[in-house]
Write a protein that holds these residues in place. Structure first.
Motif, PDB file in Angstrom:
ATOM      1  N   ALA A 944       3.628  10.009  16.963  1.00 18.74           N
ATOM      2  CA  ALA A 944       4.841  10.318  16.583  1.00 18.74           C
ATOM      3  C   ALA A 944       5.332  11.419  17.442  1.00 18.74           C
ATOM      4  CB  ALA A 944       5.126  10.409  14.969  1.00 18.74           C
ATOM      5  N   ALA A 945       4.629  12.362  17.313  1.00 16.86           N
ATOM      6  CA  ALA A 945       4.622  13.696  18.052  1.00 16.86           C
ATOM      7  C   ALA A 945       5.110  13.555  19.459  1.00 16.86           C
ATOM      8  CB  ALA A 945       3.677  14.652  17.734  1.00 16.86           C
ATOM      9  N   LEU A 946       4.482  12.860  20.116  1.00 17.24           N
ATOM     10  CA  LEU A 946       4.263  12.677  21.508  1.00 17.24           C
ATOM     11  C   LEU A 946       5.562  12.021  21.929  1.00 17.24           C
ATOM     12  CD1 LEU A 946       0.808  11.703  22.604  1.00 17.24           C
ATOM     13  CD2 LEU A 946       2.108  13.575  23.352  1.00 17.24           C
ATOM     14  N   GLY A 947       6.096  10.969  21.062  1.00 20.31           N
ATOM     15  CA  GLY A 947       7.224   9.999  21.120  1.00 20.31           C
ATOM     16  C   GLY A 947       8.425  10.927  20.803  1.00 20.31           C
ATOM     17  N   ILE A 948       8.538  11.945  19.922  1.00 24.14           N
ATOM     18  CA  ILE A 948       9.651  12.826  19.628  1.00 24.14           C
ATOM     19  C   ILE A 948       9.791  13.850  20.770  1.00 24.14           C
ATOM     20  CG2 ILE A 948      10.281  14.753  17.979  1.00 24.14           C
ATOM     21  CD1 ILE A 948       9.004  13.096  15.657  1.00 24.14           C
ATOM     22  N   LEU A 949       8.656  14.248  21.237  1.00 26.39           N
ATOM     23  CA  LEU A 949       8.902  15.051  22.401  1.00 26.39           C
ATOM     24  C   LEU A 949       9.417  14.474  23.675  1.00 26.39           C
ATOM     25  CD1 LEU A 949       8.234  17.761  24.086  1.00 26.39           C
ATOM     26  CD2 LEU A 949       5.735  16.566  24.722  1.00 26.39           C
ATOM     27  N   GLN A 950       9.090  13.188  24.006  1.00 28.92           N
ATOM     28  CA  GLN A 950       9.757  12.319  24.964  1.00 28.92           C
ATOM     29  C   GLN A 950      11.196  11.973  24.717  1.00 28.92           C
ATOM     30  OE1 GLN A 950       8.511   8.097  25.003  1.00 28.92           O
ATOM     31  NE2 GLN A 950       9.678   7.816  26.751  1.00 28.92           N
ATOM     32  N   GLY A 951      11.643  11.911  23.158  1.00 26.78           N
ATOM     33  CA  GLY A 951      13.074  11.908  22.833  1.00 26.78           C
ATOM     34  C   GLY A 951      13.842  12.946  23.256  1.00 26.78           C
ATOM     35  N   LEU A 952      13.153  14.306  22.982  1.00 27.03           N
ATOM     36  CA  LEU A 952      13.912  15.604  23.219  1.00 27.03           C
ATOM     37  C   LEU A 952      13.995  15.685  24.715  1.00 27.03           C
ATOM     38  CD1 LEU A 952      11.968  17.874  20.714  1.00 27.03           C
ATOM     39  CD2 LEU A 952      14.731  17.114  20.714  1.00 27.03           C
ATOM     40  N   LEU A 953      13.056  15.225  25.586  1.00 25.23           N
ATOM     41  CA  LEU A 953      13.295  15.469  26.870  1.00 25.23           C
ATOM     42  C   LEU A 953      14.036  14.598  27.622  1.00 25.23           C
ATOM     43  CD1 LEU A 953       9.323  15.822  27.983  1.00 25.23           C
ATOM     44  CD2 LEU A 953      11.347  17.686  27.866  1.00 25.23           C
ATOM     45  N   VAL A 954      14.239  13.288  26.752  1.00 25.64           N
ATOM     46  CA  VAL A 954      15.322  12.395  27.276  1.00 25.64           C
ATOM     47  C   VAL A 954      16.638  12.712  27.221  1.00 25.64           C
ATOM     48  CG1 VAL A 954      15.847  10.121  26.858  1.00 25.64           C
ATOM     49  CG2 VAL A 954      13.856  10.375  27.239  1.00 25.64           C
ATOM     50  N   MET A 955      16.783  13.212  26.001  1.00 22.08           N
ATOM     51  CA  MET A 955      18.087  13.947  25.315  1.00 22.08           C
ATOM     52  C   MET A 955      18.664  15.008  26.290  1.00 22.08           C
ATOM     53  SD  MET A 955      19.359  14.941  21.519  1.00 22.08           S
ATOM     54  CE  MET A 955      18.390  16.141  21.516  1.00 22.08           C
ATOM     55  N   LEU A 956      17.750  16.048  26.404  1.00 26.65           N
ATOM     56  CA  LEU A 956      18.070  17.159  27.430  1.00 26.65           C
ATOM     57  C   LEU A 956      18.355  16.820  28.678  1.00 26.65           C
ATOM     58  CD1 LEU A 956      15.516  19.826  26.222  1.00 26.65           C
ATOM     59  CD2 LEU A 956      17.922  20.034  26.044  1.00 26.65           C
ATOM     60  N   SER A 957      17.604  15.819  29.333  1.00 27.00           N
ATOM     61  CA  SER A 957      17.890  15.283  30.890  1.00 27.00           C
ATOM     62  C   SER A 957      19.295  14.714  30.981  1.00 27.00           C
ATOM     63  CB  SER A 957      16.602  14.466  31.327  1.00 27.00           C
ATOM     64  OG  SER A 957      16.292  13.484  30.521  1.00 27.00           O
ATOM     65  N   ALA A 958      19.541  13.685  29.692  1.00 27.44           N
ATOM     66  CA  ALA A 958      20.759  12.829  29.937  1.00 27.44           C
ATOM     67  C   ALA A 958      21.902  13.843  29.697  1.00 27.44           C
ATOM     68  CB  ALA A 958      20.607  11.917  28.715  1.00 27.44           C
ATOM     69  N   ILE A 959      21.910  14.845  28.872  1.00 29.58           N
ATOM     70  CA  ILE A 959      23.034  15.755  28.561  1.00 29.58           C
ATOM     71  C   ILE A 959      23.118  16.549  29.685  1.00 29.58           C
ATOM     72  CG2 ILE A 959      23.587  17.733  27.270  1.00 29.58           C
ATOM     73  CD1 ILE A 959      22.331  16.324  24.808  1.00 29.58           C
ATOM     74  N   THR A 960      22.004  17.033  30.370  1.00 25.62           N
ATOM     75  CA  THR A 960      22.141  17.943  31.548  1.00 25.62           C
ATOM     76  C   THR A 960      22.835  17.111  32.819  1.00 25.62           C
ATOM     77  OG1 THR A 960      20.033  18.950  31.028  1.00 25.62           O
ATOM     78  CG2 THR A 960      20.910  19.489  33.064  1.00 25.62           C
ATOM     79  N   LEU A 961      22.328  15.811  32.864  1.00 26.38           N
ATOM     80  CA  LEU A 961      22.921  15.115  33.856  1.00 26.38           C
ATOM     81  C   LEU A 961      24.753  14.663  33.673  1.00 26.38           C
ATOM     82  CD1 LEU A 961      22.355  13.475  36.659  1.00 26.38           C
ATOM     83  CD2 LEU A 961      21.819  11.559  35.317  1.00 26.38           C
ATOM     84  N   THR A 962      24.756  14.427  32.367  1.00 23.48           N
ATOM     85  CA  THR A 962      26.274  14.149  32.055  1.00 23.48           C
ATOM     86  C   THR A 962      27.190  15.311  32.211  1.00 23.48           C
ATOM     87  OG1 THR A 962      25.219  12.480  30.446  1.00 23.48           O
ATOM     88  CG2 THR A 962      27.575  13.120  30.241  1.00 23.48           C
ATOM     89  N   VAL A 963      26.719  16.434  31.865  1.00 19.03           N
ATOM     90  CA  VAL A 963      27.475  17.613  31.815  1.00 19.03           C
ATOM     91  C   VAL A 963      27.569  17.945  33.600  1.00 19.03           C
ATOM     92  CG1 VAL A 963      27.537  20.057  31.453  1.00 19.03           C
ATOM     93  CG2 VAL A 963      26.862  18.682  29.719  1.00 19.03           C
ATOM     94  N   GLY A 964      26.393  17.829  34.286  1.00 18.50           N
ATOM     95  CA  GLY A 964      26.633  18.279  35.570  1.00 18.50           C
ATOM     96  C   GLY A 964      27.573  17.209  36.546  1.00 18.50           C
ATOM     97  N   SER A 965      27.411  15.748  36.152  1.00 15.78           N
ATOM     98  CA  SER A 965      28.378  14.849  36.942  1.00 15.78           C
ATOM     99  C   SER A 965      29.681  14.958  36.433  1.00 15.78           C
ATOM    100  CB  SER A 965      27.882  13.327  36.457  1.00 15.78           C
ATOM    101  OG  SER A 965      28.256  13.115  34.844  1.00 15.78           O
ATOM    102  N   VAL A 966      30.022  15.434  35.315  1.00 16.09           N
ATOM    103  CA  VAL A 966      31.423  15.599  34.846  1.00 16.09           C
ATOM    104  C   VAL A 966      31.877  16.849  35.335  1.00 16.09           C
ATOM    105  CG1 VAL A 966      32.856  16.371  33.008  1.00 16.09           C
ATOM    106  CG2 VAL A 966      31.238  14.627  32.535  1.00 16.09           C
ATOM    107  N   GLN A 967      31.221  18.003  35.644  1.00 15.88           N
ATOM    108  CA  GLN A 967      31.501  19.105  36.454  1.00 15.88           C
ATOM    109  C   GLN A 967      31.790  18.631  37.776  1.00 15.88           C
ATOM    110  OE1 GLN A 967      28.944  22.369  35.512  1.00 15.88           O
ATOM    111  NE2 GLN A 967      29.348  23.407  37.876  1.00 15.88           N
ATOM    112  N   ALA A 968      30.924  17.941  38.403  1.00 18.46           N
ATOM    113  CA  ALA A 968      31.136  17.402  39.808  1.00 18.46           C
ATOM    114  C   ALA A 968      32.221  16.670  40.071  1.00 18.46           C
ATOM    115  CB  ALA A 968      29.573  16.573  40.219  1.00 18.46           C
TER     116      ALA A 968
END
Length: 1455
Positions: A944-968
């Motif tokens: 579960a811990a490894l899965g949650i870590l993966q989830g957090l990283l997915v969320m962070l990367s998706a948010i970063t990409l979305t914010v960056g693309s809107v800015q671009a």
């Protein structure tokens, strides 16, 4: 079955539990022999139905066909030989088993059927038969087992026990193998096939079955695209079924059928049929009129394609669940050391076979659905185009041109986007049910926890939810499974089969939210399109064209007309009769309904009562000339064949010959959008020449003389319209404000407030002493003086006439002369004076007799110039690989921190995912060693811990990409908008609006909505592929041996695909713009198109442009399928080798590791495909950034505000304008347009500016606004050099009323006062002074009256008055009038001149005038000639000097 064979049908000891498996003779002789026969008979009904519906013409009997038939006959003979042999045995008392009679009989009849089918297919034009290829393939496959068995049996016994059957079987095997090989070759094309005449036919049409199955037919284009960038001529012709004409007509028929059904009940009610009482009760609850459903029309048209795609989809969905079951068997095999090795190889082979069949079926499904999507878009586009040609003006008022274009570009595209998801409506639930069923088999009721959790997660549709949904469900299910019962042991089979099933479950769950979103968007688009298609159409019966009172060309009897049902009638109680061959003038004040009368005769208005009859064909010259973006010759011919004599006459009479000598390509010069590279006068003359060339019976001329100089107007009237003109004898209805031509009219119709106030000949109206006579006495010059003047100057006229016409167009077009010796570059200009000259030695000092150039010389000159005639350069397609700088531009626009963060977060999430699955593998192995599980909580907690870590990283990367693309996206759009708002006018003159709109719509949409998801999916698939390879290599190191060749093949396919698809995408992008440009042009000129009866031709042109776009779309879709099959083959090989090496190394591998390795391998097929697709999509879509950046870096005007050099408050106080030694050119390297101009206009002076067309009048005003920048010298306003201040500071202090009035699609209030600076009283006062008060106060909405796009719902004169009211509000110190009252009747013009004199008394007024009477009382008049000051003095002094101004005034009857 045992009784039928006389022996055992199935023996598991012989077939399964052995190291040397075989099938029983009974099985081989019955089921195995029957399988191909059952297949062929089952497929026959559907195939015969298909062949009956698709006849491509017969194929001539070839050697190949003869050979195939001979093989079929031989096979029939072999089967029947076996049958007779059995009868022979029966006769001789051998008693053969019943199967010996049944199988040869069935096989023999089936072979006969196959032989007949070969010939029937030939007669129906089938070049390659898929049905028969599969049949022969099944025959060969099913014969392989007996082939081996008979050899093994003979070897074991040392002799052949049954020589006859042994011999016949091997003859049979050789024949079916040969038949299979022959069936792979295709026949020649059918007789009379279009392939025989088409220079570049689509290879798919003639491709064989295997070529179609593997999309091998596309390979040639992939290789060509790899070798060099593809060009338009490389694209194949469309298949007949994909052509616009066929597809659009199919949808139109379905739509019209539904419309008729919907109208049926209404028509019945209207015809007075009374429904019975019972019917009334039954129908009482229903609404009276039913809207036809466009959705039903689409389903009726494209239903069969959807059904075929559904069949493919069902097969593919069912096949996708076989591999998890095979994985289960494989893990069991690894767990069982005693199992025979061939089991493992068989499972590995079946996995590969299942995956390959799945791949082939899936891509046939996609090809079918995308082909349907293309046809869907084509059909909707065509239907919208056809509707736009016939909607009423009130319907057109509801939607702007932009909104109608949106229906075509955005809404039609929505349907295409939905198509791939459409089958998910039923397929997603099916996949979910099957996944849950198999999971229940595996894990029991524990799966319910996962399903409940899954249902709760459905509303979440973020990147995290999509990525993590399968993991969360897996975690929940496995957690519940091990927790509810101590006896539940999580072994490798349960864990990894479940993981595979959860991965399958992930696909429909991820797609469902997208499907719902697409369905909602498409339903909105559907409503919009349906609303547009249900709009009222112009009534073709509104104008009666067949019966008319003898001797008359036009009759209106008690006619009342309106522009829209909700508006008051514009024309009422009209009674007009125009005799055949008459010349009729229509006169009256602005807004009285003159143009509306012409529209009523054309059937453009809605008739409320009365009858309109028009006899014969019609030619129409609108007030605002409508010019197409094509050559000048094409504009005049307007679809008719070229008759050189008639064409030359049209050019000569419309005074266009001199213009042709100046245009770079003669009459082959391309005219820009809306005639941008012609002056107002030239546009009007081209429009008139179109009418003259048409040789119609009735000519409706809506004030064509207002846009030309007075002497040109006289020439056109004398040569074309008047009693002696080329149209003499034809019926001519001329709307005019020019009173000098009225005496020559047969009769005059005087309109006032939408009614006929007077009708009669010129003398009769004068004698009547009505309003017309009063008007004339005020404005017409004294007739006696006129007659004397005519006698005195008759000789002068003869000499001067020709010279003046030449001067009108030639002498002073030198402001645009291009003296570069070879290149005729596009001239870039503003507003109306945009004529272009070629200059093969054409200098400024050419004398007027230039016209006498020999015809041979002229031909050479024109021939050399043809190539230079293009004004609008073709849109360039970038070639080759997208430059890295484009990616760098996008990365910079996103922000450096965002880019770096994304590059680090994605590998992190993949590492976490591998960690979780490796932990799961170790957990399952623990069950194998100890037959029970300890530390369940710890195992579950870490997982579960490894899965949650993966989830957090997915969320962070998706948010970063979305914010960056809107800015671009924001950054790039801002840069584009900033640049375009500051682009010089020349840019807009030479760039079609469709091209600019494409940047702001399609390209910005791609940057906004497409790029970010593409990058996200690319990164996902890349790291998933890397993770899979790492896991497989770690599990089975032997895999590295095959990894290299597979990687080489993968890279090779990727290189071929990306190069080709990128260029196809670019070609598609370029071919899209002309569709919308042409459509917008059509909507604008629909009344002209209808008047000339050219609707069909324009539909054909639109269809051709859509087809040109489809020609690049179709190969692009095929390229994706071509890629998919090859890449998925690599993925399937990965599955095969992962399974094979697991079988080979079974002794050293744990089941957990095999499960991990193969379950990862099963995912790689999709991942590898997506990776290339996303790489290519990224390259294709990043082109949007390239295109936006290109238009963000074009040359801009000077700064809007120059800080530190701003003019003082209240500037200019005096309005003093001074040109000091001022020269200007249109661009470096060209001749000067204005040469060393020096003049001083005092504050408050009224200066008229006159000169022949092209003398530099408008150029002078452009310089004042700094549309053109000085080559030398300067302009000073109140002593301040205008070049030193910002453009906003300068332009906000000047006011211009242009020749072409510009209004926006908004309220009248916004058009007058866009920034809300003025009070209500100020607005009404301005309207009163501009003589619009009566019109506006009569409108129910008053100042909130909605102006349609371009002010289409106002007459041209009213639009000019709105511009005047705008100027009155601003009250600038300097006012420029550019022929601002050309479209206004004399009386209104007189009032307005009085208004200008009083309201702008203290202002400096510069007026470019065609009507000299408007400037006769001005302080001074400036006469320009060839860009220089010819005369500058008071009007009286200039007339006394008898120079150029005197000649012009004399022509206008003022001197």
């Amino acid at each position: 079955m045992d009784a039928l064979c006389g022996s055992k049908f199935w023996d598991s000891n012989l077939s399964v539990h052995t190291d040397n498996p075989d099938l029983t003779p009974c099985f081989q002789n019955s089921l195995l022999a029957w399988v191909p026969c059952i297949y062929l008979w089952a497929a026959l009904p559907c195939y015969l139905f298909y062949l009956r519906r698709h006849n491509r013409g017969y194929i001539v009997l070839s050697h190949l066909s003869r050979l195939k038939t001979a093989l079929g006959v031989l096979l029939w003979c072999v089967s029947w030989a076996e049958l007779f042999y059995s009868f022979h045995g029966l006769v001789h008392g051998w008693a053969p088993a019943p199967i010996s009679f049944v199988t040869p009989l069935l096989v023999g009849v089936t072979m006969l059927l196959a032989t007949l089918l070969i010939q029937y297919e030939r007669l129906r034009g089938v070049q390659s038969s898929g049905v028969l290829i599969i049949f022969w393939f099944l025959c060969v496959v099913c014969a392989i087992v007996p082939f081996r068995s008979k050899i093994l049996a003979a070897t074991a016994k040392g002799e052949i026990s049954d020589p006859f059957h042994f011999t016949t079987f091997y003859i049979y095997f050789a024949l079916v193998l040969f038949a299979l090989i022959l069936s792979c070759f295709r026949e020649k094309p059918p007789f009379f096939s279009p392939q025989n005449v088409d220079p570049n036919p689509c290879p798919e049409v003639s491709a064989g079955f295997l070529s179609r199955l593997s999309f091998w037919w596309f390979t040639k284009m992939a290789i060509l695209g790899y070798r060099r960038p593809l060009e338009e001529q490389d694209l194949w012709s469309l298949k007949e079924d994909d052509c616009s004409q066929k597809v659009v007509n199919r949808l139109l028929e379905a739509w019209k059928k539904l419309q008729k059904q919907a109208v049926g009940p209404e028509a019945a009610a209207a015809s007075g049929k009374k429904a019975s009482g019972e019917d009334e009760v039954l129908l009482g609850g229903q609404p009276r009129s039913r809207q036809p459903s466009f959705l039903w029309a689409l389903l009726a048209t494209f239903g069969p394609s959807i059904l075929i795609s559904m069949c493919f989809k069902v097969v593919q969905d069912l096949l996708s669940f076989i591999n998890p079951q095979l994985l289960s068997i494989l893990i069991r095999f690894i767990s069982n050391p005693t199992a025979p090795t061939w089991w493992g190889f068989l499972v590995a082979g079946l996995m590969f076979l299942c995956s390959m069949v799945q791949t082939l079926v899936l891509h046939q499904y996609f090809h079918c659905i995308f082909e349907m999507a293309l046809r869907l878009r084509t059909a909707i586009t065509g239907v919208i185009y056809r509707k736009a040609l016939v909607i009423t003006n009130s319907a057109k008022r509801e939607s702007t041109v932009g909104e109608i274009v949106n229906l075509m570009s955005v809404d039609a595209q929505r349907f295409m986007d939905l198509a791939p998801f459409l089958n998910l409506v039923w397929s997603a639930p099916l996949q979910i049910i099957l996944a849950i069923y198999f999971l229940w088999q595996n894990l029991g009721p524990s799966i319910l926890a996962g399903v409940a959790f899954m249902v709760l997660l459905i509303p979440l549709n973020g990147a995290v939810a999509v990525k993590m949904r399968a993991f969360q469900v897996t975690l929940t299910t496995l957690g519940v499974y091990v927790s509810v019962d101590q006896n539940n042991v999580l072994d490798a089979e349960k864990a990894f089969v479940s993981v595979s099933l959860f991965n399958l479950l992930k696909i429909p769950l991820n797609m469902l939210p997208q499907l719902i979103s697409n369905l909602i968007q498409t339903s909105v688009s559907l409503k919009r399109i349906q609303h547009f298609l249900s709009q009222d159409e112009l009534d073709p019966q509104c104008v009666e064209r067949k019966t008319i009172t003898p001797g008359y060309a036009v009759t209106i009897d008690n006619g009342t007309f309106t522009w829209a049902p909700d508006l008051p009638p514009t024309l009422h109680s009209l009674d007009i009769q125009v005799p055949k061959g008459a010349l009729v003038a229509v006169v009256g004040p602005v807004g009285c309904g003159k143009s509306s009368l012409v529209s009523a005769l054309l059937g453009e208005m809605e008739k409320l009562e009365g009858t309109v009859c028009v006899k014969g064909s019609v030619a129409y010259v609108p007030q605002a000339a409508w010019i197409q973006n094509c050559t000048l010759q094409e504009n005049i011919l307007f679809g008719q064949a070229l008759d050189p004599k008639r064409y030359q006459q049209a050019l000569k009479t419309c005074a266009l010959l001199a213009d042709l000598e100046m245009l770079p390509g003669g009459d082959q010069t391309e005219i820009g959008e809306k005639g941008i590279n012609l002056s107002g006068g030239q546009r009007q003359r081209v429009s008139l020449a179109r009418a003259v060339y048409s040789e119609a019976d009735l000519f409706l001329l809506d004030d064509p003389l207002s846009a030309v100089d007075s002497h040109v107007a006289k020439h056109i009237f004398d040569q074309v319209i008047g009693p002696e003109g080329v149209l003499a004898g034809k019926t001519r209805v001329l709307v005019t404000h020019s009173i000098s031509f009225l005496p020559q009219m047969d009769f005059i119709i005087v309109l006032a407030d939408g009614q006929v106030s007077e009708v009669g000949s010129y003398p009769a109206l004068l004698q009547r002493n009505g309003s017309f006579a009063n008007f004339l006495s005020n404005y017409a010059p004294d007739e006696d003086e006129e007659n004397m003047k005519d006698n005195r100057t008759a000789l002068e006229d003869i000499e001067d006439q020709e010279v003046m016409l030449i001067e009108d167009t030639l002498s002073n077009h030198t402001d645009l002369t291009d003296n570069e010796p070879v290149m005729y570059e596009v001239q870039k200009q503003f507003m109306r004076q945009l004529s272009v000259m070629s200059s093969e030695g054409e200098g400024q000092g050419w004398p007027v007799p230039r016209r006498c150039l020999g015809s041979a010389g002229k031909e050479v000159h024109t021939a050399e110039a043809k190539a230079s005639g293009a004004l609008i350069q073709e849109e360039k397609a970038e070639m080759g690989t997208v430059k890295l700088s484009v990616f760098w531009d996008y990365a910079k626009a996103m922000g450096l921190y965002s880019t770096v963060a994304i590059c680090l977060l994605y590998p992190g999430q993949s590492a976490a995912s591998i960690g979780a699955n490796v932990w799961l593998s170790a957990w399952t192995n623990e069950a194998m060693t100890e037959s029970q599980q300890n530390n369940t909580s710890m195992r579950l907690g870490v997982y579960a811990a490894l899965g949650i870590l993966q989830g957090l990283l997915v969320m962070l990367s998706a948010i970063t990409l979305t914010v960056g693309s809107v800015q671009a996206a924001r950054f790039l759009h801002q840069a584009l908008l900033h640049n375009k708002m500051r682009s010089p006018q020349s840019f807009f003159d030479t760039t079609p609006s469709g091209r600019i709109l494409n940047r702001f719509s399609k390209d910005i949409y791609v940057i906004d909505e497409v790029l970010a998801p593409t990058i996200l999916m690319l990164l996902n698939s890349f790291y998933n592929s890397v993770a899979t390879l790492v896991v497989i290599v770690a599990s089975t190191p032997l895999f590295t041996v095959v990894a290299l060749p597979l990687a080489v093949f993968y890279v090779l396919v990727q290189r071929f695909y990306v190069a080709t698809s990128r260029q196809l995408k670019r070609l598609e992008s370029i071919s899209r713009s002309p569709i919308y440009s042409h459509f917008s042009e059509t909507v604008t000129g629909s009344s002209v198109i209808r008047a000339y009866g050219r609707s069909q031709d324009f539909k054909a042109v639109s269809d051709a442009k859509v087809d040109a776009n489809q020609r690049s779309c179709y190969p692009y879709i095929a390229s994706n399928r071509w890629l998919g099959i090859r890449v998925e083959f690599v993925g399937n090989c990965v599955v095969l080798f992962a399974a094979l090496f697991a079988v080979i190394g079974r002794n050293s591998l744990s089941p957990g590791l095999v499960g991990l390795s193969v379950s990862y391998a099963l995912q790689i097929t999709l991942t590898l495909n997506w990776m290339i697709r996303m790489m290519s999509d990224l390259e294709s879509n990043i082109v949007a950034v390239e295109r936006v950046k290109e238009y963000s870096k074009t040359e801009t005007e000077a700064p809007w505000v120059v800080e530190g050099s701003r003019p003082p408050a209240g500037w200019p106080l005096q309005g003093e304008v001074e040109f000091r030694n001022y020269s200007v050119r249109y661009r470096p390297g060209l001749e000067l347009v204005l040469k060393k101009l020096s003049l001083h206009v005092h504050g408050g002076e009224k200066v008229g500016i006159v000169g022949r067309t092209g003398a530099g009048k408008s150029s002078m005003t452009l310089c004042l606004f700094r549309i053109l920048e000085a080559a030398e010298g300067e302009i000073r306003i109140d002593g301040l050099n205008v070049a030193d201040i910002g453009l906003h500071d300068l332009r906000s202090q000047l006011t211009i009323i242009p020749q072409d009035p510009i209004l926006f699609s908004a309220s009248l209030r916004m058009n007058l006062d866009p920034f809300g600076y003025y009070s209500e009283e100020d607005l009404w006062r301005a309207l009163e002074l501009s003589h619009l008060h009566t019109f506006v106060s009569s409108q129910p909405a008053g100042l909130d009256f909605q102006c349609s796009e371009g002010g289409e719902n106002l007459s041209v004169g009213q639009r000019q008055l709105v511009c005047l009211a705008r100027a009155l509000l601003r009250k600038s110190r300097i006012l420029v009038l550019d022929e601002a009252t050309a479209a206004i009747d004399l009386e209104t013009d007189n009032f307005i001149q009085a208004t200008i004199r009083t309201q702008f008394e203290s202002c400096t007024v510069l007026t470019i005038a065609h009507r000299l009477n408007t400037i006769m009382d001005y302080t001074r008049v400036l006469v320009l000639d060839k860009g220089m000051i010819a005369e500058f003095d008071s009007p009286a002094n200039l007339i006394a000097a008898r120079g150029i101004f005197y000649r012009m005034a004399r022509d206008a009857g003022l001197a």
